[in-house]
Enzyme design. Structure first.
Site, PDB file in Angstrom:
ATOM      1  CE  LYS A  15       0.420  -0.638  -3.444  1.00  0.00           C
ATOM      2  NZ  LYS A  15       0.311  -0.192  -2.327  1.00  0.00           N
ATOM      3  NE  ARG A 126       9.611   3.983  -1.054  1.00  0.00           N
ATOM      4  CZ  ARG A 126       8.281   3.507  -1.266  1.00  0.00           C
ATOM      5  NH1 ARG A 126       7.770   3.490  -2.299  1.00  0.00           N
ATOM      6  NH2 ARG A 126       7.791   3.273  -0.487  1.00  0.00           N
TER       7      ARG A 126
HETATM    8  P1  ADP Z   1       3.135   1.298   0.835  1.00  0.00           P
HETATM    9  O1  ADP Z   1       2.105   0.585  -0.110  1.00  0.00           O
HETATM   10  O2  ADP Z   1       4.472   1.782   0.241  1.00  0.00           O
HETATM   11  O3  ADP Z   1       3.352   0.459   2.039  1.00  0.00           O
HETATM   12  P2  ADP Z   1       1.357   3.694   1.000  1.00  0.00           P
HETATM   13  O4  ADP Z   1       1.973   4.907   0.400  1.00  0.00           O
HETATM   14  O5  ADP Z   1      -0.053   3.039   0.292  1.00  0.00           O
HETATM   15  O6  ADP Z   1       2.524   2.741   1.168  1.00  0.00           O
HETATM   16  O7  ADP Z   1       0.676   3.673   2.689  1.00  0.00           O
HETATM   17  C1  ADP Z   1       1.730   4.146   3.756  1.00  0.00           C
HETATM   18  C2  ADP Z   1       1.066   4.124   5.068  1.00  0.00           C
HETATM   19  O8  ADP Z   1      -0.202   4.877   5.065  1.00  0.00           O
HETATM   20  C3  ADP Z   1       0.529   2.461   5.347  1.00  0.00           C
HETATM   21  O9  ADP Z   1       1.573   1.861   5.717  1.00  0.00           O
HETATM   22  C4  ADP Z   1      -0.621   2.793   6.348  1.00  0.00           C
HETATM   23  O10 ADP Z   1      -0.149   3.269   7.612  1.00  0.00           O
HETATM   24  C5  ADP Z   1      -1.179   4.178   5.770  1.00  0.00           C
HETATM   25  N1  ADP Z   1      -2.370   3.715   4.929  1.00  0.00           N
HETATM   26  C6  ADP Z   1      -2.494   4.122   3.647  1.00  0.00           C
HETATM   27  N2  ADP Z   1      -3.657   3.782   3.003  1.00  0.00           N
HETATM   28  C7  ADP Z   1      -4.301   3.160   3.951  1.00  0.00           C
HETATM   29  C8  ADP Z   1      -5.732   2.575   4.178  1.00  0.00           C
HETATM   30  N3  ADP Z   1      -6.363   2.267   3.007  1.00  0.00           N
HETATM   31  N4  ADP Z   1      -5.986   1.998   5.232  1.00  0.00           N
HETATM   32  C9  ADP Z   1      -5.155   1.986   6.509  1.00  0.00           C
HETATM   33  N5  ADP Z   1      -4.208   2.672   6.317  1.00  0.00           N
HETATM   34  C10 ADP Z   1      -3.422   3.086   5.305  1.00  0.00           C
END
Ligand code: ADP
Length: 185
Positions: A15, A126
């Site tokens: 993503k 990763r």
């Molecule tokens: P991935 O999709 O690789 O798990 P992200 O970079 O999108 O990772 O998010 C990493 C972390 O940030 C999530 O595991 C969560 O803890 C937090 N996070 C990100 N976006 C949100 C959201 N919309 N609501 C709650 N927590 C979020």
């Protein structure tokens, strides 16, 4: 072409990479809640200290915090003509908050898919390369569980707006698939 785009998909589907490429191609801001939160953690802000433990465990940060961050970001001038949301909304409550916000509802939803063995392999790779704090086997499993329980219901929530894209293959091929779906939407 739609200018309010939302990216959904499990951790490891690619993503972040694809969202950055699509946002650049369409000249709209790439709004990644994961990146904003990681940035707060690395700068050691109050927000960063508050969310660090939850993120390291692979759980979701509270809806109120994330909704506030996104509201603030989308109210900036560069988001007036569109934006690409990556990692938000992550559950139905966040999606409802987005619909309630001043900002208009989402135009197109891109669902990037990959099977779970591929996801775990990519994330472990990763982990070895980048050392992201939440890329260890236990946390990866937890993030996949959270995705299945909290985020998958959004596919039904957004219904016909959702375009399923196969996330397996070369980065440029996946990019082309997404662009084709967006042009057609
Ligand atoms: P991935 O999709 O690789 O798990 P992200 O970079 O999108 O990772 O998010 C990493 C972390 O940030 C999530 O595991 C969560 O803890 C937090 N996070 C990100 N976006 C949100 C959201 N919309 N609501 C709650 N927590 C979020």
């Amino acid at each position: 072409m739609a200018r309010r785009i939302l990216f959904l998909g499990p951790p490891g589907a690619g993503k972040g990479t694809q969202a950055a490429m699509i946002a650049k191609a369409l000249h709209i801001p790439h709004v990644s809640t994961g990146e904003m939160l990681r940035d707060a953690v690395s700068r050691g802000t109050d927000l960063g200290r508050e969310v660090e433990g939850v993120m390291t465990a692979g759980d979701l940060v509270s809806d109120d915090l994330v909704v506030a961050i996104v509201d603030e970001r989308l109210s900036q001038d560069d988001a007036k003509c569109g934006y690409l949301l990556d990692g938000f909304p992550r559950n139905v409550a966040q999606a409802e908050a987005l619909n309630d916000a001043v900002i208009n509802a989402i135009g197109t939803v891109v669902l990037l898919e990959a099977d779970s063995d591929e996801l775990v392999n990519r994330l472990l790779k990763r982990a070895a390369q980048e050392g992201r704090a939440d890329d260890n086997e236990e946390t990866i499993r937890r993030r996949l569980e959270v995705y299945n329980a909290e985020t998958v219901p959004l596919v039904e929530f957004y219904g016909d707006a959702v375009h399923r894209i196969d996330g397996i293959g070369e980065i440029d091929d996946v990019f082309s698939r997404i662009m084709l779906a967006l042009v057609a939407s």
